[in-house]
Design a protein around this motif. Structure first.
Motif, PDB file in Angstrom:
ATOM      1  N   HIS A 273      45.007   9.177  49.661  1.00 34.82           N
ATOM      2  CA  HIS A 273      43.586   9.136  49.998  1.00 34.82           C
ATOM      3  C   HIS A 273      43.084  10.499  50.449  1.00 34.82           C
ATOM      4  CE1 HIS A 273      39.846   7.187  51.471  1.00 34.82           C
ATOM      5  NE2 HIS A 273      40.190   6.267  50.593  1.00 34.82           N
ATOM      6  N   LEU A 274      43.901  11.255  51.164  1.00 41.90           N
ATOM      7  CA  LEU A 274      43.510  12.604  51.569  1.00 41.90           C
ATOM      8  C   LEU A 274      43.280  13.493  50.347  1.00 41.90           C
ATOM      9  CD1 LEU A 274      45.790  13.423  54.636  1.00 41.90           C
ATOM     10  CD2 LEU A 274      43.307  13.233  54.612  1.00 41.90           C
ATOM     11  N   ILE A 275      44.160  13.351  49.347  1.00 41.71           N
ATOM     12  CA  ILE A 275      44.002  14.131  48.113  1.00 41.71           C
ATOM     13  C   ILE A 275      42.686  13.768  47.428  1.00 41.71           C
ATOM     14  CG2 ILE A 275      44.924  14.498  45.789  1.00 41.71           C
ATOM     15  CD1 ILE A 275      47.729  14.088  47.010  1.00 41.71           C
ATOM     16  N   LEU A 276      42.392  12.473  47.379  1.00 41.44           N
ATOM     17  CA  LEU A 276      41.147  12.032  46.738  1.00 41.44           C
ATOM     18  C   LEU A 276      39.931  12.552  47.492  1.00 41.44           C
ATOM     19  CD1 LEU A 276      42.117   8.333  45.944  1.00 41.44           C
ATOM     20  CD2 LEU A 276      42.219  10.313  44.419  1.00 41.44           C
ATOM     21  N   ASN A 277      39.980  12.499  48.831  1.00 43.00           N
ATOM     22  CA  ASN A 277      38.862  13.003  49.627  1.00 43.00           C
ATOM     23  C   ASN A 277      38.674  14.496  49.422  1.00 43.00           C
ATOM     24  OD1 ASN A 277      37.996  10.629  50.847  1.00 43.00           O
ATOM     25  ND2 ASN A 277      39.452  10.792  52.519  1.00 43.00           N
ATOM     26  N   TYR A 278      39.770  15.202  49.186  1.00 43.87           N
ATOM     27  CA  TYR A 278      39.680  16.647  48.966  1.00 43.87           C
ATOM     28  C   TYR A 278      39.059  16.954  47.601  1.00 43.87           C
ATOM     29  CZ  TYR A 278      41.142  21.405  47.918  1.00 43.87           C
ATOM     30  OH  TYR A 278      41.152  22.725  47.535  1.00 43.87           O
ATOM     31  N   LEU A 279      39.452  16.205  46.584  1.00 45.45           N
ATOM     32  CA  LEU A 279      39.018  16.501  45.218  1.00 45.45           C
ATOM     33  C   LEU A 279      37.624  15.957  44.904  1.00 45.45           C
ATOM     34  CD1 LEU A 279      42.340  15.925  43.257  1.00 45.45           C
ATOM     35  CD2 LEU A 279      41.207  18.096  43.710  1.00 45.45           C
ATOM     36  N   TYR A 280      37.348  14.729  45.351  1.00 45.88           N
ATOM     37  CA  TYR A 280      36.035  14.143  45.086  1.00 45.88           C
ATOM     38  C   TYR A 280      35.043  14.612  46.141  1.00 45.88           C
ATOM     39  CZ  TYR A 280      37.912  10.552  41.857  1.00 45.88           C
ATOM     40  OH  TYR A 280      38.489   9.866  40.815  1.00 45.88           O
ATOM     41  N   GLU A 281      33.859  14.990  45.725  1.00 48.16           N
ATOM     42  CA  GLU A 281      32.804  15.280  46.701  1.00 48.16           C
ATOM     43  C   GLU A 281      32.487  14.008  47.473  1.00 48.16           C
ATOM     44  OE1 GLU A 281      28.220  16.967  46.822  1.00 48.16           O
ATOM     45  OE2 GLU A 281      29.426  17.192  45.012  1.00 48.16           O
ATOM     46  N   ASN A 282      32.421  12.909  46.751  1.00 50.98           N
ATOM     47  CA  ASN A 282      32.332  11.581  47.360  1.00 50.98           C
ATOM     48  C   ASN A 282      33.259  10.671  46.580  1.00 50.98           C
ATOM     49  OD1 ASN A 282      30.084  11.834  49.382  1.00 50.98           O
ATOM     50  ND2 ASN A 282      28.958  12.437  47.550  1.00 50.98           N
ATOM     51  N   VAL A 283      34.222  10.057  47.264  1.00 53.91           N
ATOM     52  CA  VAL A 283      35.138   9.160  46.566  1.00 53.91           C
ATOM     53  C   VAL A 283      34.326   8.035  45.935  1.00 53.91           C
ATOM     54  CG1 VAL A 283      37.089   7.583  46.815  1.00 53.91           C
ATOM     55  CG2 VAL A 283      37.025   9.698  48.141  1.00 53.91           C
ATOM     56  N   ASN A 312      35.618   8.765  37.405  1.00 53.82           N
ATOM     57  CA  ASN A 312      34.843  10.018  37.355  1.00 53.82           C
ATOM     58  C   ASN A 312      35.619  11.194  36.781  1.00 53.82           C
ATOM     59  OD1 ASN A 312      33.079   8.340  38.646  1.00 53.82           O
ATOM     60  ND2 ASN A 312      32.545   9.746  40.269  1.00 53.82           N
ATOM     61  N   GLY A 313      36.545  10.910  35.847  1.00 49.80           N
ATOM     62  CA  GLY A 313      37.195  11.994  35.116  1.00 49.80           C
ATOM     63  C   GLY A 313      38.392  12.633  35.781  1.00 49.80           C
ATOM     64  N   LEU A 314      38.894  12.060  36.874  1.00 52.20           N
ATOM     65  CA  LEU A 314      40.090  12.623  37.513  1.00 52.20           C
ATOM     66  C   LEU A 314      41.321  12.238  36.707  1.00 52.20           C
ATOM     67  CD1 LEU A 314      41.329  14.168  39.903  1.00 52.20           C
ATOM     68  CD2 LEU A 314      41.539  11.976  41.078  1.00 52.20           C
ATOM     69  N   LYS A 315      42.114  13.241  36.318  1.00 55.28           N
ATOM     70  CA  LYS A 315      43.344  13.024  35.572  1.00 55.28           C
ATOM     71  C   LYS A 315      44.535  13.163  36.509  1.00 55.28           C
ATOM     72  CE  LYS A 315      41.272  12.961  31.477  1.00 55.28           C
ATOM     73  NZ  LYS A 315      41.263  11.788  30.583  1.00 55.28           N
ATOM     74  N   VAL A 316      45.513  12.293  36.341  1.00 57.17           N
ATOM     75  CA  VAL A 316      46.748  12.386  37.111  1.00 57.17           C
ATOM     76  C   VAL A 316      47.895  12.496  36.114  1.00 57.17           C
ATOM     77  CG1 VAL A 316      48.165  11.349  38.909  1.00 57.17           C
ATOM     78  CG2 VAL A 316      45.714  10.902  38.864  1.00 57.17           C
ATOM     79  N   ALA A 317      48.602  13.630  36.151  1.00 59.03           N
ATOM     80  CA  ALA A 317      49.682  13.895  35.199  1.00 59.03           C
ATOM     81  C   ALA A 317      51.009  14.004  35.934  1.00 59.03           C
ATOM     82  CB  ALA A 317      49.405  15.187  34.427  1.00 59.03           C
ATOM     83  N   LYS A 318      51.957  13.187  35.515  1.00 59.46           N
ATOM     84  CA  LYS A 318      53.306  13.195  36.090  1.00 59.46           C
ATOM     85  C   LYS A 318      54.241  13.939  35.147  1.00 59.46           C
ATOM     86  CE  LYS A 318      57.073   9.887  36.947  1.00 59.46           C
ATOM     87  NZ  LYS A 318      57.439   8.453  36.863  1.00 59.46           N
ATOM     88  N   SER A 319      55.036  14.855  35.719  1.00 54.76           N
ATOM     89  CA  SER A 319      56.006  15.585  34.919  1.00 54.76           C
ATOM     90  C   SER A 319      57.255  15.811  35.755  1.00 54.76           C
ATOM     91  CB  SER A 319      55.427  16.923  34.454  1.00 54.76           C
ATOM     92  OG  SER A 319      56.337  17.584  33.594  1.00 54.76           O
ATOM     93  N   PHE A 325      46.974  16.212  40.182  1.00 52.02           N
ATOM     94  CA  PHE A 325      45.652  15.587  40.176  1.00 52.02           C
ATOM     95  C   PHE A 325      44.656  16.676  39.797  1.00 52.02           C
ATOM     96  CE2 PHE A 325      48.232  13.306  43.152  1.00 52.02           C
ATOM     97  CZ  PHE A 325      47.783  11.998  43.194  1.00 52.02           C
ATOM     98  N   THR A 326      43.883  16.485  38.740  1.00 54.68           N
ATOM     99  CA  THR A 326      42.936  17.533  38.348  1.00 54.68           C
ATOM    100  C   THR A 326      41.756  16.963  37.581  1.00 54.68           C
ATOM    101  OG1 THR A 326      42.700  19.640  37.172  1.00 54.68           O
ATOM    102  CG2 THR A 326      44.197  18.029  36.214  1.00 54.68           C
ATOM    103  N   PHE A 327      40.605  17.623  37.718  1.00 47.67           N
ATOM    104  CA  PHE A 327      39.423  17.285  36.942  1.00 47.67           C
ATOM    105  C   PHE A 327      39.335  18.131  35.684  1.00 47.67           C
ATOM    106  CE2 PHE A 327      37.860  15.768  41.096  1.00 47.67           C
ATOM    107  CZ  PHE A 327      37.435  14.511  40.733  1.00 47.67           C
TER     108      PHE A 327
END
Length: 476
Positions: A273-283, A312-319, A325-327
């Motif tokens: 949730h902290l990551i989401l709050n950081y990346l999204y202007e508004n979750v 809203n276009g957030l991509k999550v890529a696992k490798s 986590f990136t837009f």
């Protein structure tokens, strides 16, 4: 009103010499607030009423605005009012009416805070609103601090947003208006069941009040307990996430999967949730605890790679052992190149993915340590050399190995993220032999004789840009 004085004492506030802005719709709640503040604030303070006409009800809502302006003029209260075409704003920004109205309203409040250099923005949310909000949040699956509902005091622009009525009910405010002969306007849409809040207000809240007359006080107490617990857990999570996050920028956050999964589950959820709050202007409102649990289940599964699409276009890529986590599309994706290295002079070759190859001139005696440095000579290979991206069927003859190995298999063995493979540099000679995989593997074509005057040395410098993140930005 005693409630405001109690609120100020509880939160150690003083209105001496400050500027307050009160949100006033013209309804009984906000008119009670304006009246109470006008009676409470000292002469050294400046009180300003702020009204937004959302233009939902045409002339009727315009009359609401005129009503607030007339009341303020009669009472000697400064008033700031604005008309905003919220329906057009909602259509342009793909928002529902209520979300658009809130965004427009709070944006206006922020403008006024700046304009008047106000310390406080005061709103009339009361205990019934709190019960409705917490129930709606719970029904939607909200997690974290959001589950605690409406906060009585929080940062807002350069000041604070205050809600002193959360321990009062709607009936308390109506009684106050009656006792003090405070006029107010009524919005007929509040009696309809078109909105979720109204349905909770009309059908759920009356039931709860029959069960417990002071249910609003019970919910407010729970809200305060939840807030205290959540703030403690968030502080603990922030500290732990500094070891989980491997890099971050304004467009993305990369984490270590193993370190995240090593945290207790309550901290894992809050960490995401902290990551989401950081990346999204508004979750996004569409986000819920379900999304976070889906993510945690997904990264716990076997399998080296994969991706998820979030709202809203957030991509999550696992490798392998990392997750991004990136837009934005990764800067290393789908970059193809082919460059020549003559080897005759010293040169620096910049690659499209931000990495570089430094080529020393003939006769270099540099020692070769690690896979980031490679030496060869015309004795070993045919010049000129080339640097290119991978091609189907690429194979390489490694030192100490009979036969050859697929480059694709080396990428897998070395856990090179999928997003980086198509742009990874491959060095070949003039006849197409792959002589070096920079940063990964050396081949049988290496020149070890430092006395060879034709020997050249190549050094690979991998730039963090290739990750799509800035490595030096860590923590929250």
């Amino acid at each position: 009103m005693r409630s405001i004085e109690d609120f100020m004492k509880k939160y150690e506030l003083s209105f001496d010499g400050v500027t307050l802005i009160a949100g006033v719709s013209g309804g009984p709640d906000s008119m009670a607030l304006l009246h109470a503040l006008h009676r409470t604030v000292p002469a050294s303070a400046t009180l300003i009423a702020a009204h937004v006409d959302h233009m939902f009800r045409g002339e009727e809502s315009e009359r609401d605005m005129q009503f607030v302006q007339d009341y303020c003029e009669a009472e000697g209260i400064q008033c700031e009012a604005v008309q905003i075409d919220v329906l057009t704003f909602a259509a342009e920004n793909n928002l529902n009416k209520q979300a658009a109205a809130r965004e427009c309203r709070y944006s206006f409040f922020q403008e006024l805070m700046k304009k008047h250099r106000a310390e406080y923005m005061v709103l009339a949310h009361h205990g019934d609103d709190q019960v409705e909000t917490m129930l709606m949040k719970m029904a939607k699956g909200t997690v974290g601090i959001g589950l605690a509902g409406i906060q009585p005091k929080r940062r807002f622009d350069s000041g604070w947003l205050l809600r002193p009525f959360l321990r009062l009910t709607k009936d308390d405010l109506l009684a106050y208006c009656k006792e003090n002969r405070i006029p107010f306007r009524t919005d007929p849409s509040n009696s309809e069941d078109d909105y979720t809040r109204n349905r909770f207000r009309h059908h759920v809240l009356p039931f709860l009040k029959k069960e417990s007359e002071d249910v609003h006080k019970r919910f407010q107490a729970v809200s305060e307990f939840l807030t205290e617990d959540e703030l403690y857990l968030q502080a603990l999570t922030k500290d732990k996430m500094n070891t989980v996050i491997t890099s971050k920028s304004s467009s993305g956050v990369e984490i270590s999967i193993d370190r995240l999964l090593a945290l207790p589950m309550p901290l894992q959820r809050r960490g995401v949730h902290l990551i989401l709050n950081y990346l999204y202007e508004n979750v996004p409102s569409a986000f819920s605890a379900h999304h976070i649990q889906v993510f945690l289940d997904w990264i716990s599964q076997d399998g080296p790679s994969g991706s998820l699409d979030f709202p809203n276009g957030l991509k999550v890529a696992k490798s392998y052992h990392t997750c991004l986590f990136t837009f934005q599309r990764l800067q290393c994706e789908n970059i193809s190149y082919h460059y020549e290295i003559s080897g005759a002079d010293e040169e620096e070759l910049m690659l499209p993915n931000g990495s570089s190859l430094h080529v020393s001139g003939p006769g270099s005696t540099r020692e070769l340590q690690g896979n980031d440095v490679f030496a060869t000579s015309p004795k070993q290979v045919q010049f000129p050399l080339y640097v290119r991206t991978r091609q189907n069927g690429d194979r390489v003859k490694l030192k100490g190995m009979n036969g050859s190995k697929k480059v694709k298999d080396i990428f897998i063995d070395e856990k090179v993220p999928l997003s980086k493979r198509d742009s990874w540099p491959i060095v070949t000679d003039a006849v197409g032999n792959i002589i070096w995989l920079p940063g990964l593997k050396k081949t049988i074509f290496e020149e070890l004789d430092v006395t060879n005057n034709d020997r050249i040395v190549l050094q690979y410098r991998q730039h963090e840009k290739c990750r799509g993140l800035a490595k030096n930005e860590t923590g929250y």
